[in-house]
Write an enzyme that holds these catalytic residues in place. Sequence first.
Site, PDB file in Angstrom:
ATOM      1  CB  CYS A   4      -0.939  -0.057   1.118  1.00 62.92           C
ATOM      2  SG  CYS A   4      -2.203  -1.290   1.114  1.00 62.92           S
ATOM      3  CB  CYS A  61      -6.372  -3.002  28.407  1.00 61.31           C
ATOM      4  SG  CYS A  61      -6.638  -1.541  27.813  1.00 61.31           S
ATOM      5  CB  CYS A  64     -10.833  -2.751  27.201  1.00 60.80           C
ATOM      6  SG  CYS A  64      -9.395  -3.920  27.454  1.00 60.80           S
TER       7      CYS A  64
END
Length: 67
Positions: A4, A61, A64
Amino acid sequence: EVQCATMGVLAPLTGAVGALQAMEAIKLLTGAGETLNGRLLLLDAKQSEWRTVRVKRDPDCAICSVR
C-alpha cells in the site's frame, strides 16, 4: 505482492470503511442496534468477504479492563 505504501489505497475501500466506522459511532451514541463491542470486523476487499472475530478484554489494559 504490491505494498500500500507504494501503490496507495483503493479510494472506495476507504469510503466503505469510513462509512462503517461512522455507523458504529452512531449506534454507540444512540444505543440503537447491536454494536461490534467485543468483536473485530475484518474485510478482505480483494475477495469481497467480511469476517467477524470475537476478542476478549485484556485484563492488563488500563482502559478496557475496568468496564
